[in-house]
Design an enzyme around this catalytic site. Structure first.
Site, mmCIF file in Angstrom:
data_model
loop_
_atom_site.group_PDB
_atom_site.id
_atom_site.type_symbol
_atom_site.label_atom_id
_atom_site.label_comp_id
_atom_site.label_asym_id
_atom_site.label_seq_id
_atom_site.Cartn_x
_atom_site.Cartn_y
_atom_site.Cartn_z
ATOM 1 N N ASN A 10 0.870 -1.174 0.000
ATOM 2 C CA ASN A 10 0.000 0.000 0.000
ATOM 3 C C ASN A 10 0.903 1.218 0.000
ATOM 4 O O ASN A 10 1.473 1.569 1.027
ATOM 5 C CB ASN A 10 -0.903 -0.032 1.240
ATOM 6 C CG ASN A 10 -1.766 1.201 1.349
ATOM 7 O OD1 ASN A 10 -1.845 2.001 0.420
ATOM 8 N ND2 ASN A 10 -2.411 1.363 2.503
ATOM 9 N N TRP A 11 1.028 1.818 -1.187
ATOM 10 C CA TRP A 11 1.963 2.951 -1.302
ATOM 11 C C TRP A 11 1.391 4.212 -0.664
ATOM 12 O O TRP A 11 2.109 5.202 -0.493
ATOM 13 C CB TRP A 11 2.275 3.218 -2.777
ATOM 14 C CG TRP A 11 3.045 2.122 -3.464
ATOM 15 C CD1 TRP A 11 3.581 0.994 -2.874
ATOM 16 C CD2 TRP A 11 3.375 2.030 -4.851
ATOM 17 N NE1 TRP A 11 4.221 0.228 -3.817
ATOM 18 C CE2 TRP A 11 4.110 0.837 -5.038
ATOM 19 C CE3 TRP A 11 3.129 2.844 -5.960
ATOM 20 C CZ2 TRP A 11 4.592 0.442 -6.298
ATOM 21 C CZ3 TRP A 11 3.607 2.452 -7.210
ATOM 22 C CH2 TRP A 11 4.335 1.265 -7.370
ATOM 23 N N LYS A 12 0.106 4.219 -0.363
ATOM 24 C CA LYS A 12 -0.550 5.418 0.198
ATOM 25 C C LYS A 12 -0.261 6.611 -0.732
ATOM 26 O O LYS A 12 -0.221 6.433 -1.941
ATOM 27 C CB LYS A 12 -0.101 5.650 1.641
ATOM 28 C CG LYS A 12 -0.271 4.383 2.489
ATOM 29 C CD LYS A 12 -0.106 4.594 3.959
ATOM 30 C CE LYS A 12 -0.282 3.255 4.684
ATOM 31 N NZ LYS A 12 -0.253 3.383 6.129
ATOM 32 N N HIS A 94 -9.615 1.202 4.301
ATOM 33 C CA HIS A 94 -8.379 1.397 5.070
ATOM 34 C C HIS A 94 -8.655 2.352 6.231
ATOM 35 O O HIS A 94 -9.443 3.295 6.093
ATOM 36 C CB HIS A 94 -7.280 1.969 4.166
ATOM 37 C CG HIS A 94 -5.944 1.939 4.823
ATOM 38 N ND1 HIS A 94 -5.572 2.887 5.735
ATOM 39 C CD2 HIS A 94 -4.926 1.063 4.748
ATOM 40 C CE1 HIS A 94 -4.358 2.592 6.186
ATOM 41 N NE2 HIS A 94 -3.942 1.489 5.593
ATOM 42 N N GLU A 96 -7.104 4.761 7.363
ATOM 43 C CA GLU A 96 -6.881 6.187 7.058
ATOM 44 C C GLU A 96 -8.070 6.775 6.295
ATOM 45 O O GLU A 96 -8.418 7.942 6.495
ATOM 46 C CB GLU A 96 -5.559 6.343 6.275
ATOM 47 C CG GLU A 96 -4.370 6.061 7.187
ATOM 48 C CD GLU A 96 -3.141 5.484 6.501
ATOM 49 O OE1 GLU A 96 -3.045 5.550 5.260
ATOM 50 O OE2 GLU A 96 -2.277 4.934 7.214
ATOM 51 N N GLU A 166 -5.953 -4.809 10.115
ATOM 52 C CA GLU A 166 -4.880 -3.859 10.388
ATOM 53 C C GLU A 166 -5.172 -3.115 11.681
ATOM 54 O O GLU A 166 -5.939 -2.137 11.674
ATOM 55 C CB GLU A 166 -4.775 -2.845 9.249
ATOM 56 C CG GLU A 166 -4.479 -3.470 7.909
ATOM 57 C CD GLU A 166 -3.846 -2.458 6.963
ATOM 58 O OE1 GLU A 166 -2.727 -2.713 6.511
ATOM 59 O OE2 GLU A 166 -4.457 -1.416 6.709
ATOM 60 N N GLY A 172 2.236 2.112 10.740
ATOM 61 C CA GLY A 172 3.213 3.187 10.615
ATOM 62 C C GLY A 172 3.884 3.557 11.921
ATOM 63 O O GLY A 172 4.551 4.578 12.014
ATOM 64 N N SER A 212 3.031 -2.337 10.231
ATOM 65 C CA SER A 212 4.476 -2.442 10.443
ATOM 66 C C SER A 212 5.054 -3.810 10.085
ATOM 67 O O SER A 212 5.954 -4.304 10.769
ATOM 68 C CB SER A 212 4.831 -2.055 11.881
ATOM 69 O OG SER A 212 4.445 -0.711 12.137
ATOM 70 N N GLY A 233 2.635 -1.186 4.248
ATOM 71 C CA GLY A 233 2.769 0.223 3.890
ATOM 72 C C GLY A 233 4.220 0.586 3.655
ATOM 73 O O GLY A 233 4.778 0.361 2.582
ATOM 74 N N GLY A 234 4.858 1.146 4.680
ATOM 75 C CA GLY A 234 6.221 1.692 4.558
ATOM 76 C C GLY A 234 7.204 0.770 3.860
ATOM 77 O O GLY A 234 7.940 1.211 2.959
HETATM 78 P P1 PGA Z 1 2.634 0.167 7.606
HETATM 79 O O1 PGA Z 1 1.192 0.419 6.928
HETATM 80 O O2 PGA Z 1 3.139 -1.142 7.033
HETATM 81 O O3 PGA Z 1 3.470 1.346 7.185
HETATM 82 O O4 PGA Z 1 2.412 0.087 9.072
HETATM 83 C C1 PGA Z 1 0.289 -0.628 6.746
HETATM 84 C C2 PGA Z 1 -0.982 -0.117 6.120
HETATM 85 O O5 PGA Z 1 -1.464 0.962 6.499
HETATM 86 O O6 PGA Z 1 -1.545 -0.767 5.205
#
Ligand code: PGA
Length: 249
Positions: A10-12, A94, A96, A166, A172, A212, A233-234
């Protein structure tokens, strides 16, 4: 779809289009194990270029869509546009999107229906905040998210859905759920799927963990019985790290 091992990035809201295409091309050079499905979730503006660059081993997802196919919704992108472009999946719900864009379960149910009606498989996210985890009511909370957002689907529609659990407190933050915490929630999700849809459908559901995930913890998390992969994500923004995660099944 039958239960699969899935490494989804997930590149956001990260990377320019050219950086995203470079990242995609670098991933596409990887010799992905035949039993792993790799997906990258990119910003809308990247999708046309990624579809043009697309290779069989790395699928492309959008990170959101609208619930209508067209209309006066300035700034929105519809599921029919995504399907027509050749996008493989859409991520919905998600945390967010839920938190910063006020997306609740009822809205997400409409988006889910619209995506599936367009033949677009969905990665449907759920997960609790730290307060809920501290109160110990995470199972009830996630149950409600799935009951209100997902469980109106019939069993055949469910085949085009992947669930991503999640926990918000692990996204994050560098703090991962322990493998046991992940397994406990995934087993809980599978058990409510058994109750609602029967054991065959529940066994076929891929349930991803997100929060994470890193090359250093992916193997242990993915090794849990009810964890079928990760939404990352990251660590999905660095080709080398994501390749290691792809190889962690
Ligand atoms: P993260 O994000 O791996 O940076 O914690 C995961 C996500 O929000 O899908």
């Amino acid at each position: 779809m039958a239960r699969k091992n899935i490494a989804a990035g997930n590149w956001k809201m990260n990377t320019t289009v050219s950086e995203g295409v470079d990242l995609y091309n670098s991933l596409a050079e990887h010799n992905v194990p035949s039993d792993v499905t790799v997906i990258v979730g990119a910003p809308f503006i990247h999708l046309t270029s990624l579809i043009a660059a697309k290779k069989d081993n790395i699928k492309v997802a959008a990170q959101n869509c609208h619930y209508e196919n067209s209309g006066a919704y300035t700034g929105e992108t519809s599921p029919s546009m995504l399907a027509d472009l050749g996008v493989d999946y859409v991520i919905l719900g998600h945390s967010e999107r839920r938190e910063y864009f006020n997306e609740g379960n009822a809205l997400l149910a409409k988006k889910l229906n619209a995506a599936l009606a367009n033949g677009l498989p969905v990665i449907f996210c759920c997960g609790e905040s730290l307060d809920i985890r501290k109160a110990g009511t995470q199972n009830e909370y996630v149950t409600k998210q799935l009951e209100e957002g997902l469980f109106h689907l019939d069993v055949s529609q469910l085949q085009d859905v992947v669930i991503a659990y999640e926990p918000i407190w692990a996204i994050g933050t560098g703090e991962t759920a322990s493998p046991e915490q992940a397994q406990d929630m995934h087993a809980h999700i599978r058990s409510i799927l058994v109750d609602k849809y029967g054991s065959n459908a529940a066994e076929e559901m891929s349930i991803l963990y997100g929060g994470s995930v890193k090359p250093t913890n992916a193997k242990e998390i993915f090794g849990q019985k009810d964890v079928d992969g990760g939404l990352v994500g990251g660590a999905s923004l660095k080709a080398d790290m994501f390749k290691e995660i792809i190889d962690s099944f």
